[in-house]
Design an enzyme around this catalytic site. Structure first.
Site, PDB file in Angstrom:
ATOM      1  N   ASP A 106      -6.627 -12.793   0.896  1.00  0.00           N
ATOM      2  CA  ASP A 106      -7.758 -12.781  -0.032  1.00  0.00           C
ATOM      3  C   ASP A 106      -9.013 -13.437   0.543  1.00  0.00           C
ATOM      4  O   ASP A 106     -10.092 -13.312  -0.035  1.00  0.00           O
ATOM      5  CB  ASP A 106      -7.370 -13.508  -1.330  1.00  0.00           C
ATOM      6  CG  ASP A 106      -6.751 -12.560  -2.358  1.00  0.00           C
ATOM      7  OD1 ASP A 106      -7.207 -11.403  -2.425  1.00  0.00           O
ATOM      8  OD2 ASP A 106      -5.831 -12.981  -3.077  1.00  0.00           O
ATOM      9  N   GLN A 115      -1.144 -13.383  -6.697  1.00  0.00           N
ATOM     10  CA  GLN A 115      -1.925 -12.797  -7.782  1.00  0.00           C
ATOM     11  C   GLN A 115      -2.303 -13.875  -8.801  1.00  0.00           C
ATOM     12  O   GLN A 115      -1.445 -14.578  -9.319  1.00  0.00           O
ATOM     13  CB  GLN A 115      -1.107 -11.676  -8.461  1.00  0.00           C
ATOM     14  CG  GLN A 115      -1.869 -10.906  -9.522  1.00  0.00           C
ATOM     15  CD  GLN A 115      -3.077 -10.155  -8.979  1.00  0.00           C
ATOM     16  OE1 GLN A 115      -3.012  -9.507  -7.938  1.00  0.00           O
ATOM     17  NE2 GLN A 115      -4.195 -10.250  -9.669  1.00  0.00           N
ATOM     18  N   LYS A 117      -2.123  -2.498  -5.886  1.00  0.00           N
ATOM     19  CA  LYS A 117      -2.220  -3.035  -4.520  1.00  0.00           C
ATOM     20  C   LYS A 117      -1.010  -2.596  -3.697  1.00  0.00           C
ATOM     21  O   LYS A 117      -1.140  -2.199  -2.537  1.00  0.00           O
ATOM     22  CB  LYS A 117      -2.304  -4.571  -4.564  1.00  0.00           C
ATOM     23  CG  LYS A 117      -3.654  -5.080  -5.059  1.00  0.00           C
ATOM     24  CD  LYS A 117      -3.654  -6.567  -5.360  1.00  0.00           C
ATOM     25  CE  LYS A 117      -5.004  -6.977  -5.950  1.00  0.00           C
ATOM     26  NZ  LYS A 117      -5.056  -8.395  -6.342  1.00  0.00           N
TER      27      LYS A 117
END
Ligand code: NAD
Length: 296
Positions: free
Chosen positions: A120, A97, A53
């Site tokens: 997200d 994460q 990422k």
């Protein structure tokens, strides 16, 4: 004969578009989108994802603010960090994460992220907006994996209206938002899950079949309607014997070789949905940046 949907290529095209857009945004606003990446502990798979990422974000011109924390961190301290990131003007997206260590309640952390910085798209406010909004794009922060699946479907340039779509899986991060997105495309959507009766029969009616189960190759060729589009979200590591040697390989939730013979288009694993997820994370960060500049 089936079209293999090339997630790597579609994701690369999306990243190129973002890179151009971020160059223009920098000229316009004098700054670039910033993504705070929060990792707790050293789970190997998380480190791989965070690395990918970060690399992709930097490549498109997003600034990455890295916070790698010890696995013993308390929930209170992690919440403090999130609250600080919520206030920092150079941070437009916050990515925590998952999974988090046991002492931390994941949903409490996800809920603490400002909905405006929710890279997200998991915050209840964004989940609600997705369910209410009349179309799929605008300025919404949409969960990355299902949005990536939608972009792949759109790339096929077929009319989605009225198609029977079956989503296997009802998780908050894939199954449910996927169903919402397909509903907005005017598909007729069925959500199947672990308690669904006669799953093969339900799948057999699908013009579009999305598998997000997490069970290696559970979806067999005979479950698939002739000409269906098959999107395989699953990422499963299994051990196989190749030339007498045991090796770990990645497979999806769909038995690919069987499905390939029936489907009109299918995503491979790896190289299908996976790359799209990261590209859509970068897209959300860019949207959050644009939204924050509009709100000034
Ligand atoms: P999850 O475990 O949260 O949800 C799995 C869903 O599958 C559940 O809703 C459950 O009801 C359903 N299910 C379980 N067994 C079933 C069965 N026998 N029949 C029908 N339904 C069944 O998983 P998730 O987070 O939604 O992820 C699903 C898969 O997608 C996993 O393999 C995960 O690794 C993968 N994934 C991939 C990406 C990507 O970027 N490619 C992103 C997220 C998740």
């Amino acid at each position: 004969m089936s079209i293999i949907i090339d997630g790597k290529k579609i994701a690369s095209n999306l990243r190129n578009e973002l890179k151009k857009e971020i160059t223009e945004l920098k000229k316009k606003y004098g700054s670039v989108p910033g993504l705070a990446v929060v990792q707790v502990g050293n789970v190997a798979a998380s480190s791989v994802y965070v690395k990918a990422k970060t690399k992709n974000a930097l490549e498109v011109g997003i600034e990455v603010i890295d916070h790698h924390l010890d696995e013993t961190i308390t929930q209170e301290l992690l919440l403090d960090l999130i609250n600080n990131l919520n206030k920092q003007s150079n941070v437009n997206g916050i990515l925590v994460q998952l999974p988090l260590p046991k002492q931390i309640h994941e949903q409490t952390i996800l809920d603490a992220i400002s909905p405006d910085k929710d890279a997200d798209g998991f915050h209840p406010v964004n989940v609600g907006k997705l369910s209410i909004a009349s179309n799929n794009d605008n300025n919404l922060l949409i969960p990355c994996t299902p949005y990536g699946c939608l972009l792949m479907l759109r790339g096929l340039k077929i009319d989605l209206v009225g198609k029977n779509a079956v989503v296997i899986g009802r998780s908050n991060i894939v199954g449910k938002p996927m169903a919402q997105l397909l509903l907005k495309e005017s598909c007729t959507v069925t959500i199947a899950h672990s308690k669904t009766n006669n799953l093969p029969k339900i799948c057999n009616n699908a013009d579009i079949l999305i598998a997000a189960v997490g069970k290696p190759e559970i979806v067999r060729g005979e479950w698939i309607k002739e000409g269906a589009i098959v999107i395989d979200v699953g990422i499963n590591r299994i051990e196989v014997e190749i030339n007498g040697e045991k090796k770990t390989v990645l497979v999806g939730d769909v038995k690919y070789n069987e499905a390939f013979k029936k489907a009109s288009a299918i995503t491979p694993v790896p190289g299908g949905v996976g790359p799209m997820t990261i590209a859509c994370l970068l897209r959300n960060t860019t949207i959050a940046f644009k939204n924050s500049n509009l709100n000034v």
